[in-house]
Design a protein around this motif. Structure first.
Motif, PDB file in Angstrom:
ATOM      1  N   ARG A   1       5.144   2.080   2.070  1.00  0.00           N
ATOM      2  CA  ARG A   1       5.437   3.178   1.129  1.00  0.00           C
ATOM      3  C   ARG A   1       4.616   4.404   1.525  1.00  0.00           C
ATOM      4  O   ARG A   1       3.407   4.328   1.755  1.00  0.00           O
ATOM      5  N   HIS A   2       5.296   5.534   1.624  1.00  0.00           N
ATOM      6  CA  HIS A   2       4.618   6.741   2.101  1.00  0.00           C
ATOM      7  C   HIS A   2       5.266   7.965   1.475  1.00  0.00           C
ATOM      8  O   HIS A   2       6.415   7.904   1.024  1.00  0.00           O
ATOM      9  N   LEU A   3       4.535   9.056   1.498  1.00  0.00           N
ATOM     10  CA  LEU A   3       5.082  10.323   1.039  1.00  0.00           C
ATOM     11  C   LEU A   3       4.388  11.458   1.788  1.00  0.00           C
ATOM     12  O   LEU A   3       3.163  11.534   1.839  1.00  0.00           O
ATOM     13  N   GLY A   4       5.184  12.350   2.347  1.00  0.00           N
ATOM     14  CA  GLY A   4       4.646  13.542   2.988  1.00  0.00           C
ATOM     15  C   GLY A   4       4.708  14.703   2.016  1.00  0.00           C
ATOM     16  O   GLY A   4       5.692  14.862   1.301  1.00  0.00           O
TER      17      GLY A   4
ATOM     18  N   ALA B   1      -7.592  12.564  -8.388  1.00  0.00           N
ATOM     19  CA  ALA B   1      -6.528  12.105  -9.296  1.00  0.00           C
ATOM     20  C   ALA B   1      -5.569  11.147  -8.598  1.00  0.00           C
ATOM     21  O   ALA B   1      -5.076  10.192  -9.187  1.00  0.00           O
ATOM     22  N   LEU B   2      -5.320  11.417  -7.320  1.00  0.00           N
ATOM     23  CA  LEU B   2      -4.303  10.656  -6.587  1.00  0.00           C
ATOM     24  C   LEU B   2      -4.781   9.271  -6.153  1.00  0.00           C
ATOM     25  O   LEU B   2      -4.020   8.307  -6.189  1.00  0.00           O
ATOM     26  N   LEU B   3      -6.055   9.182  -5.732  1.00  0.00           N
ATOM     27  CA  LEU B   3      -6.502   7.949  -5.079  1.00  0.00           C
ATOM     28  C   LEU B   3      -6.903   6.851  -6.057  1.00  0.00           C
ATOM     29  O   LEU B   3      -7.474   7.123  -7.114  1.00  0.00           O
TER      30      LEU B   3
ATOM     31  N   GLU C   1       2.666   9.975 -11.185  1.00  0.00           N
ATOM     32  CA  GLU C   1       3.680   9.642 -12.181  1.00  0.00           C
ATOM     33  C   GLU C   1       4.874   8.931 -11.542  1.00  0.00           C
ATOM     34  O   GLU C   1       5.393   7.966 -12.067  1.00  0.00           O
ATOM     35  N   GLU C   2       5.273   9.422 -10.377  1.00  0.00           N
ATOM     36  CA  GLU C   2       6.472   8.851  -9.763  1.00  0.00           C
ATOM     37  C   GLU C   2       6.205   7.599  -8.919  1.00  0.00           C
ATOM     38  O   GLU C   2       7.021   6.686  -8.896  1.00  0.00           O
ATOM     39  N   TYR C   3       5.047   7.572  -8.211  1.00  0.00           N
ATOM     40  CA  TYR C   3       4.811   6.479  -7.254  1.00  0.00           C
ATOM     41  C   TYR C   3       3.606   5.613  -7.578  1.00  0.00           C
ATOM     42  O   TYR C   3       3.369   4.608  -6.942  1.00  0.00           O
TER      43      TYR C   3
ATOM     44  N   PRO D   1       0.820  -1.216   0.000  1.00  0.00           N
ATOM     45  CA  PRO D   1       0.000   0.000   0.000  1.00  0.00           C
ATOM     46  C   PRO D   1       0.861   1.276   0.000  1.00  0.00           C
ATOM     47  O   PRO D   1       2.010   1.242   0.425  1.00  0.00           O
ATOM     48  N   PHE D   2       0.247   2.347  -0.469  1.00  0.00           N
ATOM     49  CA  PHE D   2       0.939   3.632  -0.575  1.00  0.00           C
ATOM     50  C   PHE D   2       0.088   4.701   0.108  1.00  0.00           C
ATOM     51  O   PHE D   2      -1.091   4.877  -0.210  1.00  0.00           O
TER      52      PHE D   2
END
Ligand SMILES: [Zn+2]
Length: 401
Positions: free
Chosen positions: A119-122, A184-186, A155-157, A97-98
């Motif tokens: 996997r994560h991004l702030g 767009a993200l989910l 695009e990146e993840y 999961p991201f």
């Protein structure tokens, strides 16, 4: 003014007057050029969103000198670990999961995912707090979130399973941009989860200090449903929180993608029973704010007349609304003690009360402490037993004490 959500014409129901930047603690050579705006809340009776009319440029509020580090509170660390664990247990089912967080601050929540190897991004607009997050192993980019940042991330993840936020969504004037970005993200079954100070609690307690420059909105579930509905999202769960004097955790998913919990129906009904959808409710809130102001000023003047020393406890952002609305300066409150080093030696925004280290309070107890961090009352009462047992008195702008 136009409602930021639905463009309806709306009118502020009161004013708190001329306000500085709530977190703009400053030095005497900056007094002359201090920035002020008018703090005027309004309620939109079409989309039911509570908002402030004028918001300063975000660059004035969230910049490299931004003084707020979430990590400074042990209580908040515990809260965010529980929040992260709850998301992990309930909403991260798939492989690899991201998770993305908006306004991830110093990584206080995401580090709990980082530790599990998720996997994560702030996404954090303040460079100095983002740097602190990276030091704690939290992958962070310095950005404001919107559709462009969302496509960059995808695009990146790839698409995300969960988009999280805590005490951030209410700061963002362009929520339609956030909703487009979230869409767009989910992934198709992804969830948008955020928590913020809750309008129902603020109205119930008359805790008007929730209203300051950063909080462009104070949400109810009714308004959140109306804000994200047009972008294809629906509320699927609601969880009341004790943080910040009463918060709500909102869980949204694409319409029909997830089942809707019973809590959603119950809380929407409770909000209607409380009148959160009616403009009369905000007129009576205004009257209670005025009464609260008169009471607090009277209590402080009585202390002064009796020759008692009053010191503020906790130089919070929220205290700026109270001090400036009530016109309370150093003649009524000698100084405010705060444990945040970056605020110490400075002065409070607008009213210019000195901010001193905690030792200034602890080593020479005043007669009375004016508690600004009232939402941490239980924690503080535990810590300050010696002051209270020695006859120290507490005041807040809330309640009947
Ligand atoms: Zn509206």
């Amino acid at each position: 003014m136009k409602c930021r959500i639905c463009q309806e014409n709306i009118t502020p129901f009161m004013t708190y007057g001329r306000m500085p930047i709530a977190n703009g603690f400053l030095l005497p050579d900056q007094f002359e050029n201090e920035y002020f705006f008018n703090l005027t809340p309004a309620f939109c009776d079409k989309c039911l969103t509570f908002q402030i009319e004028e918001q300063p440029d975000p660059k004035l509020m969230f910049h490299d000198q931004y003084a707020f580090f979430s990590r400074t509170s042990v209580h908040m660390q515990r809260h965010f670990k529980a929040y992260a664990d709850w998301v992990y247990d309930n909403h991260l089912k798939g492989d690899s999961p991201f998770v993305v967080e908006l306004g991830s601050n110093d990584g206080i929540m995401l580090e709990n995912f980082a530790k599990r190897g998720i996997r994560h991004l702030g996404v954090e607009p303040s460079a100095n707090v983002a740097e602190e997050a990276r030091r704690h192993g939290v992958n962070t980019i310095v950005r404001f979130f919107g559709p462009e940042t969302a496509s960059e991330i995808v695009e990146e993840y790839g698409q995300a399973d969960a988009l999280l936020a805590a005490n951030v969504m209410c700061h963002i004037p362009d929520l339609n941009g956030i909703a487009k970005g979230a869409s767009a993200l989910l992934k198709q079954d992804g969830v948008l989860i955020f928590e913020d100070p809750y309008l129902g609690s603020m109205i119930e307690k008359t805790s008007y200090d929730q209203i300051y420059d950063e909080h462009v909105f104070i949400f109810s579930a009714l308004s959140v449903a109306n804000i994200f509905g047009p972008h294809g999202f629906e509320l699927i769960d609601l969880l009341k929180q004790e943080t910040h004097g009463g918060s709500m955790r909102y869980v949204l998913a694409r319409k029909g993608a997830r089942s809707v919990s019973a809590a959603v129906t119950k809380i929407l009904a409770d909000e209607k029973a409380q009148g959160l959808h009616l403009s009369e409710t905000y007129d009576s809130f205004r009257e209670r704010c005025e009464a609260s102001k008169a009471r607090l000023v009277r209590l402080l003047q009585d202390e002064k007349a009796a020759g008692r020393r009053v010191v503020g406890y906790g130089a919070t952002s929220k205290s700026t609304t109270i001090l400036n609305y009530c016109g309370i300066g150093p003649e009524l409150v000698e100084f405010i003690s705060d444990t945040t080093p970056i605020k110490q030696g400075k002065f409070t925004p607008g009213m210019h009360i000195p901010v001193k280290p905690y030792s200034a309070f602890a080593e020479n107890y005043p007669d009375t402490a004016l508690l600004f961090a009232w939402n941490h009352k239980a924690e503080i009462m535990e810590k300050e037993k010696a002051f209270t047992e020695g006859g120290g008195k507490w005041l807040t702008h809330i309640g009947e004490d």
